[in-house]
Design a protein around this motif. Structure first.
Motif, PDB file in Angstrom:
ATOM      1  N   ILE A   1       0.847  -1.185   0.000  1.00 55.55           N
ATOM      2  CA  ILE A   1       0.000   0.000   0.000  1.00 55.55           C
ATOM      3  C   ILE A   1       0.884   1.238   0.000  1.00 55.55           C
ATOM      4  N   LEU A   2       0.396   2.290  -0.638  1.00 57.68           N
ATOM      5  CA  LEU A   2       1.075   3.584  -0.616  1.00 57.68           C
ATOM      6  C   LEU A   2       0.357   4.452   0.407  1.00 57.68           C
ATOM      7  N   ILE A   3       1.112   4.919   1.385  1.00 55.34           N
ATOM      8  CA  ILE A   3       0.537   5.732   2.460  1.00 55.34           C
ATOM      9  C   ILE A   3       0.873   7.200   2.222  1.00 55.34           C
ATOM     10  N   ARG A   4      -0.170   8.047   2.254  1.00 52.53           N
ATOM     11  CA  ARG A   4       0.042   9.493   2.303  1.00 52.53           C
ATOM     12  C   ARG A   4       0.404   9.796   3.744  1.00 52.53           C
ATOM     13  N   VAL A   5       1.684  10.049   3.999  1.00 56.44           N
ATOM     14  CA  VAL A   5       2.195  10.155   5.361  1.00 56.44           C
ATOM     15  C   VAL A   5       1.727  11.462   5.994  1.00 56.44           C
ATOM     16  N   ARG A   6       1.131  11.335   7.174  1.00 53.45           N
ATOM     17  CA  ARG A   6       0.738  12.495   7.959  1.00 53.45           C
ATOM     18  C   ARG A   6       1.689  12.746   9.128  1.00 53.45           C
ATOM     19  N   ALA A   7       2.329  11.695   9.598  1.00 50.22           N
ATOM     20  CA  ALA A   7       3.303  11.836  10.684  1.00 50.22           C
ATOM     21  C   ALA A   7       4.260  10.652  10.624  1.00 50.22           C
ATOM     22  N   ALA A   8       5.483  10.881  11.095  1.00 48.88           N
ATOM     23  CA  ALA A   8       6.510   9.831  11.096  1.00 48.88           C
ATOM     24  C   ALA A   8       7.250   9.851  12.425  1.00 48.88           C
ATOM     25  N   GLY A   9       7.441   8.684  13.007  1.00 44.05           N
ATOM     26  CA  GLY A   9       8.169   8.579  14.261  1.00 44.05           C
ATOM     27  C   GLY A   9       9.673   8.699  14.042  1.00 44.05           C
ATOM     28  N   VAL A  10      10.362   9.189  15.073  1.00 39.90           N
ATOM     29  CA  VAL A  10      11.821   9.319  15.063  1.00 39.90           C
ATOM     30  C   VAL A  10      12.383   8.348  16.093  1.00 39.90           C
ATOM     31  N   ASN A  11      13.381   7.557  15.683  1.00 34.53           N
ATOM     32  CA  ASN A  11      13.918   6.515  16.549  1.00 34.53           C
ATOM     33  C   ASN A  11      15.440   6.487  16.492  1.00 34.53           C
ATOM     34  N   ARG A  12      16.051   5.866  17.489  1.00 31.04           N
ATOM     35  CA  ARG A  12      17.518   5.821  17.532  1.00 31.04           C
ATOM     36  C   ARG A  12      18.142   5.141  16.304  1.00 31.04           C
ATOM     37  N   PRO A  13      17.515   4.115  15.709  1.00 28.65           N
ATOM     38  CA  PRO A  13      18.093   3.593  14.473  1.00 28.65           C
ATOM     39  C   PRO A  13      18.195   4.637  13.363  1.00 28.65           C
ATOM     40  N   ASP A  14      17.294   5.621  13.345  1.00 28.93           N
ATOM     41  CA  ASP A  14      17.395   6.707  12.370  1.00 28.93           C
ATOM     42  C   ASP A  14      18.680   7.504  12.595  1.00 28.93           C
ATOM     43  N   VAL A  15      18.992   7.747  13.860  1.00 30.67           N
ATOM     44  CA  VAL A  15      20.209   8.480  14.207  1.00 30.67           C
ATOM     45  C   VAL A  15      21.438   7.681  13.788  1.00 30.67           C
ATOM     46  N   ALA A  16      21.410   6.376  14.070  1.00 24.67           N
ATOM     47  CA  ALA A  16      22.540   5.527  13.689  1.00 24.67           C
ATOM     48  C   ALA A  16      22.709   5.484  12.166  1.00 24.67           C
ATOM     49  N   GLN A  17      21.599   5.422  11.436  1.00 25.46           N
ATOM     50  CA  GLN A  17      21.675   5.436   9.979  1.00 25.46           C
ATOM     51  C   GLN A  17      22.250   6.762   9.482  1.00 25.46           C
ATOM     52  N   ARG A  18      21.819   7.854  10.083  1.00 22.50           N
ATOM     53  CA  ARG A  18      22.342   9.170   9.692  1.00 22.50           C
ATOM     54  C   ARG A  18      23.850   9.256   9.891  1.00 22.50           C
ATOM     55  N   LYS A  19      24.345   8.610  10.918  1.00 26.47           N
ATOM     56  CA  LYS A  19      25.785   8.634  11.205  1.00 26.47           C
ATOM     57  C   LYS A  19      26.576   7.685  10.317  1.00 26.47           C
ATOM     58  N   GLY A  20      25.859   6.834   9.571  1.00 20.21           N
ATOM     59  CA  GLY A  20      26.537   5.918   8.666  1.00 20.21           C
ATOM     60  C   GLY A  20      26.908   4.584   9.261  1.00 20.21           C
ATOM     61  N   VAL A  21      26.339   4.249  10.440  1.00 18.43           N
ATOM     62  CA  VAL A  21      26.709   2.999  11.108  1.00 18.43           C
ATOM     63  C   VAL A  21      25.561   1.980  11.128  1.00 18.43           C
ATOM     64  N   TYR A  22      24.440   2.299  10.476  1.00 15.32           N
ATOM     65  CA  TYR A  22      23.309   1.364  10.466  1.00 15.32           C
ATOM     66  C   TYR A  22      22.628   1.444   9.104  1.00 15.32           C
ATOM     67  N   PRO A  23      23.228   0.810   8.099  1.00 14.58           N
ATOM     68  CA  PRO A  23      22.660   0.914   6.747  1.00 14.58           C
ATOM     69  C   PRO A  23      21.320   0.206   6.645  1.00 14.58           C
ATOM     70  N   PRO A  24      20.451   0.672   5.721  1.00 13.76           N
ATOM     71  CA  PRO A  24      19.168  -0.011   5.533  1.00 13.76           C
ATOM     72  C   PRO A  24      19.377  -1.399   4.964  1.00 13.76           C
ATOM     73  N   PRO A  25      18.461  -2.326   5.240  1.00 13.30           N
ATOM     74  CA  PRO A  25      18.585  -3.679   4.691  1.00 13.30           C
ATOM     75  C   PRO A  25      18.408  -3.670   3.176  1.00 13.30           C
ATOM     76  N   PRO A  26      18.876  -4.725   2.492  1.00 12.06           N
ATOM     77  CA  PRO A  26      18.752  -4.785   1.035  1.00 12.06           C
ATOM     78  C   PRO A  26      17.301  -4.601   0.583  1.00 12.06           C
ATOM     79  N   GLY A  27      17.107  -3.746  -0.411  1.00  9.23           N
ATOM     80  CA  GLY A  27      15.785  -3.522  -0.964  1.00  9.23           C
ATOM     81  C   GLY A  27      14.977  -2.444  -0.286  1.00  9.23           C
ATOM     82  N   ALA A  28      15.441  -1.968   0.890  1.00  9.55           N
ATOM     83  CA  ALA A  28      14.700  -0.929   1.617  1.00  9.55           C
ATOM     84  C   ALA A  28      15.087   0.453   1.103  1.00  9.55           C
ATOM     85  N   SER A  29      14.234   1.435   1.334  1.00  2.18           N
ATOM     86  CA  SER A  29      14.531   2.816   0.986  1.00  2.18           C
ATOM     87  C   SER A  29      15.770   3.295   1.729  1.00  2.18           C
TER      88      SER A  29
END
Length: 335
Positions: free
Chosen positions: A39-67
């Motif tokens: 399904i395609l979701i028209r996003v109204r809000a998105a949660g922020v989590n520590r894995p997002d911070v780790a990904q931003r720092k370059g130490v937690y890459p997304p899994p294969p096939g993920a955005s």
């Protein structure tokens, strides 16, 4: 909304390069189209989590096939459905766990990883649910096997994970003890249902847990610290206790007296959720809908909301998280 009304382009927050919060930059990207079962979701809000911070720092890459975009949980309306989608229709209000891509105006997710927005919840509240509820349910109740009448020790009780674990475990009949880093955070944990909140800056949590349980210890320990907490968790655990590791904020190496594993017959396990399969997450979603969603709809439990930032100010949300003063969830308003 018909497919013709879905725009061609959308605003997203991308990671321009590994680094600090200011590397989070608005970009324009094509709106994705749903594939089979999506399904395609028209996003109204998105949660922020520590894995997002780790990904931003370059130490937690997304899994294969993920955005490559950060964002593991969203809420909004279904804007489009792919072939084979059975449960959802355009216009339905949903909240969903996603392997990435949540910091955007539109996001794809498999239909089985979405749940209805609980009755009476705002989109910002609903976006604060999936990551912590999926994580807590899998680690505390599935892996940890927490049962009514047992004692759960939650480290980091004022975090999004911690506030969720306190409420769910208490509502389902367990006694909760938690650690937190200030008197204010401890007070917040008590108000959420913890029987005992330990300020780890001034108290030894091992002694405090033993005292609170008449020497027995905690049946289940949810730990995101690691480091020297590992040996101390073994000391604080009850016989047949289960320690579940979900992060290593204090380091992933430690010295520990492993004889306690044998003498107490302990189980030390752990998991990461993001790379697990769609089907695995679907099974968690089904259990949450049965056991947790009625509690949410009745407002017996609810996400603790810390701060809401506009999507374009995602960098401020990351600053807030890294300061460590938040209690509960940080959310981006995408509407």
């Amino acid at each position: 909304m018909t497919s013709n009304e879905i725009p061609q382009a959308m605003t997203v927050i991308a990671i321009s390069e590994p680094g600090g919060p200011m590397v989070l930059k608005p970009e324009e990207r094509p709106v994705p189209r749903p594939g089979d079962g999506e399904i395609l979701i028209r996003v109204r809000a998105a949660g922020v989590n520590r894995p997002d911070v780790a990904q931003r720092k370059g130490v937690y890459p997304p899994p294969p096939g993920a955005s490559d975009l950060p964002g593991l949980e969203v809420s909004g309306e279904v804007a489009g459905v792919g072939e084979g989608v059975k449960r959802w229709s355009v216009g339905d209000e949903v909240t969903a766990l996603t392997p990435g891509g949540g910091y955007a105006q539109y996001c794809l997710v498999h239909e089985s990883n979405a749940l209805p927005v609980p009755h009476g919840f705002t989109f910002t509240e609903a976006a604060a649910l999936p990551e912590t509820f999926f994580t807590v349910w899998h680690n505390v109740f599935q892996r940890g096997g927490l049962k009514a009448g047992e004692t759960l020790l939650v480290h980091g009780g004022s975090s999004g994970i911690g506030t969720t674990a306190i409420q769910l475990a208490s509502a389902l009949g367990a006694t909760v003890i938690t650690t937190a880093g200030s008197a204010e955070k401890c007070d917040a944990c008590i108000k959420l249902g913890a029987a005992r909140a330990i300020n780890y800056r001034g108290e030894d949590f091992v002694l405090a847990v033993k005292e609170a349980t008449d020497g027995r210890g905690a049946d289940v320990i949810l730990d995101m610290v690691g480091g020297d907490y590992i040996d101390r968790n073994y000391a604080a655990a009850a016989v047949e206790g289960r320690i579940v590791q979900i992060a290593f904020m204090g380091g992933s190496t430690a010295q520990a007296d492993f004889s306690k594993l044998m003498m107490k017959r302990l189980t030390h396990t752990g998991s990461t959720l993001r790379p697990r399969t769609v089907d695995f997450k679907a099974q968690i979603a089904a259990e949450l809908e049965t056991h947790a969603w009625p509690l949410l709809a009745a407002r017996r439990i609810a996400p603790v909301m810390d701060t809401i930032f506009p999507l374009r100010e995602a960098w401020r949300a990351h600053e807030r998280m890294e300061e460590g003063n938040h209690v509960g969830k940080i959310v981006l308003d995408v509407a």
